[in-house]
Scaffold this active site. Structure first.
Site, PDB file in Angstrom:
ATOM      1  N   LYS A  35      32.801  37.322  49.304  1.00 19.96           N
ATOM      2  CA  LYS A  35      33.394  36.903  50.588  1.00 19.96           C
ATOM      3  C   LYS A  35      34.882  37.788  50.292  1.00 19.96           C
ATOM      4  CE  LYS A  35      35.203  32.962  48.604  1.00 19.96           C
ATOM      5  NZ  LYS A  35      35.304  31.397  48.417  1.00 19.96           N
ATOM      6  N   ARG A 130      37.456  19.065  53.050  1.00 20.72           N
ATOM      7  CA  ARG A 130      37.822  20.453  53.706  1.00 20.72           C
ATOM      8  C   ARG A 130      36.567  20.625  54.724  1.00 20.72           C
ATOM      9  NH1 ARG A 130      38.567  26.041  50.457  1.00 20.72           N
ATOM     10  NH2 ARG A 130      36.249  25.894  50.086  1.00 20.72           N
ATOM     11  N   TYR A 253      67.026  45.837  44.316  1.00 19.47           N
ATOM     12  CA  TYR A 253      67.438  45.199  45.361  1.00 19.47           C
ATOM     13  C   TYR A 253      67.974  43.903  44.966  1.00 19.47           C
ATOM     14  CZ  TYR A 253      65.304  48.010  49.149  1.00 19.47           C
ATOM     15  OH  TYR A 253      64.857  49.056  49.780  1.00 19.47           O
ATOM     16  N   MET A 301      59.023  47.654  48.034  1.00 11.14           N
ATOM     17  CA  MET A 301      57.878  47.875  48.899  1.00 11.14           C
ATOM     18  C   MET A 301      57.120  48.838  48.195  1.00 11.14           C
ATOM     19  SD  MET A 301      57.550  49.205  52.665  1.00 11.14           S
ATOM     20  CE  MET A 301      58.541  47.553  53.411  1.00 11.14           C
TER      21      MET A 301
HETATM   22  C1  LIG Z   1      34.499  31.073  47.088  1.00 13.78           C
HETATM   23  C2  LIG Z   1      33.650  30.227  47.082  1.00 13.78           C
HETATM   24  C3  LIG Z   1      32.867  30.044  45.751  1.00 13.78           C
HETATM   25  C4  LIG Z   1      33.177  30.969  44.521  1.00 13.78           C
HETATM   26  O1  LIG Z   1      34.423  30.578  43.876  1.00 13.78           O
HETATM   27  P1  LIG Z   1      34.787  31.041  42.644  1.00 13.78           P
HETATM   28  O2  LIG Z   1      35.996  30.097  42.335  1.00 13.78           O
HETATM   29  O3  LIG Z   1      35.420  32.446  42.899  1.00 13.78           O
HETATM   30  O4  LIG Z   1      33.698  31.080  41.748  1.00 13.78           O
HETATM   31  C5  LIG Z   1      31.602  29.309  45.814  1.00 13.78           C
HETATM   32  N1  LIG Z   1      31.326  28.541  46.766  1.00 13.78           N
HETATM   33  C6  LIG Z   1      32.073  28.559  48.124  1.00 13.78           C
HETATM   34  C7  LIG Z   1      31.720  27.690  49.081  1.00 13.78           C
HETATM   35  C8  LIG Z   1      33.393  29.287  48.024  1.00 13.78           C
HETATM   36  O5  LIG Z   1      33.756  29.271  48.987  1.00 13.78           O
END
Ligand SMILES: *Cc1c(COP(=O)(O)O)cnc(C)c1O
Length: 356
Positions: A35, A130, A253, A301
């Site tokens: 992802k 969640r 800065y 930046m």
């Molecule tokens: C992002 C995610 C993972 C992987 O998490 P890591 O901590 O990067 O291994 C696994 N399961 C779900 C549902 C996630 O959203």
């Protein structure tokens, strides 16, 4: 000559990290989590290095379609399922596996016209509050789905809020057990931390993400230092200017750093618009001409300043590693009050990326 910043990706490290995830959970299949565009690495760049995986887990349809169009034929899991009932048509077309975390998704599955049954990951709320069904709601959600012609294989899925510690998984595992009672179902629970550290969570499919990219799920490199995991991304740049400070002079800065004595400093072509964290304070580790040094003053930046006291030989054009094999992304993130996950994902589009 173009601006000297570049991120290089180590394809062999990806392969090795996947192999280590597999060894950690030898009885399970592996969803490689890609992802957020493979945690900022670029799905199109890295997926072939992870081709030994059993499946890819993604966030959205764009990521899934990209993998299918590049030729990936094995499973793809949508970690948060569909965001809109219309997406079921695409899920059907590309043969994707979808998470189901809410009743509206069950309704949508009940009324959709699909060419074949879709595989489902039914999500349990492990206490993180969640996504997912409460343990007491799982059985009826499961039975509702099981009755639908549109539903194929079903797996119980959960996620941990705090899998870095042993205590962090005790309560969630109880809730998952309660949810699974009487279902005799396949399960997928483990993220990276649980894959590495909690074998009792492994079951049928594990879902490692961050460890594939060679950073620590706990945010502490020390926790994975002996594991064989290797950083995949190295962010490099060069020194593009030098300054010789007298004692008491300010830098950058807000003059957030003042020299105590005469000091030679270098200006590096990397700033927060490249994805380097603006909150990194003076003292954040950096490698200059092969020598460990530190940042000085505020991150601009497009530039940041580094101490050349430990490396008097360094000059214009000297190599700088912002993070990679020597300077761990976990250490940079820690200094800036964040985690390696965020820095990887925030690598800016303007940084050229090469895989080798
Ligand atoms: C992002 C995610 C993972 C992987 O998490 P890591 O901590 O990067 O291994 C696994 N399961 C779900 C549902 C996630 O959203």
């Amino acid at each position: 000559m173009s601006r000297p910043i570049v991120a290089t990706l180590d394809g062999a490290a990806l392969q090795q990290n996947l192999a280590i995830a597999r060894q950690a959970a030898p009885g399970s299949r592996v969803w490689s989590v890609v992802k957020a565009n493979a945690y900022g690495h670029g799905i199109e760049r890295i997926w072939q290095s992870l081709a030994a995986t059993d499946g890819f887990a993604v966030l959205n349809l764009e990521e899934a379609i990209l993998l299918r169009e590049r030729g990936w034929k094995k499973p793809i899991l949508l970690l948060e399922g569909f965001f809109n009932a219309d997406e079921l048509e695409t899920i059907d077309h590309y043969r994707l596996t979808t998470s189901v975390h809410s009743n509206w998704q069950i309704q949508a599955l009940a009324t959709a016209t699909l060419s074949a049954p879709v595989d489902i990951y039914l999500k349990v709320n492990s206490g993180m509050n969640r996504l997912g069904f409460l343990p007491t709601q799982v059985n009826s959600a499961w039975q509702s789905l099981r009755r639908l012609d549109n539903v194929g294989n079903m797996t119980l899925m959960a996620h941990f809020a705090e899998a870095e510690s042993h205590e962090g998984i005790i309560e969630p595992m109880k809730r998952i057990e309660q949810a699974a009672e009487g279902l005799n179902c396949a399960r997928s629970l483990a993220n990276s931390a649980a894959t590495l550290w909690h074998p009792q969570t492994h079951f049928d499919w594990v879902r490692p993400g961050i460890i594939l990219y060679g950073a620590s799920p706990s945010g502490q490199w020390a926790d994975i230092a002996g594991s064989g995991l290797k950083p995949v991304m190295t962010l490099h740049s060069e020194i593009i200017a030098l300054q010789n400070l007298k004692a008491g002079e300010g830098v950058g800065y807000g003059y957030r750093y003042h020299s105590r004595a005469a000091q030679r400093i270098g200006v590096v072509a990397c700033g927060y618009a490249d994805g380097y964290p603006r909150h990194a304070p003076t003292g954040t580790p950096v490698l200059v001409d092969g020598v460990r040094s530190q940042t000085l003053g505020a991150i601009s930046m497009d530039m940041l300043m580094v101490d050349l006291t430990p490396c008097p030989q360094a000059g214009i054009g000297s190599a700088v590693e912002l993070w990679g094999n020597d300077v761990k992304i976990d250490d940079v993130a820690h200094a800036a009050g964040t985690v390696g996950y965020e820095l990887m994902c925030a690598l800016a589009r303007r940084v050229p990326v090469v895989i080798r």
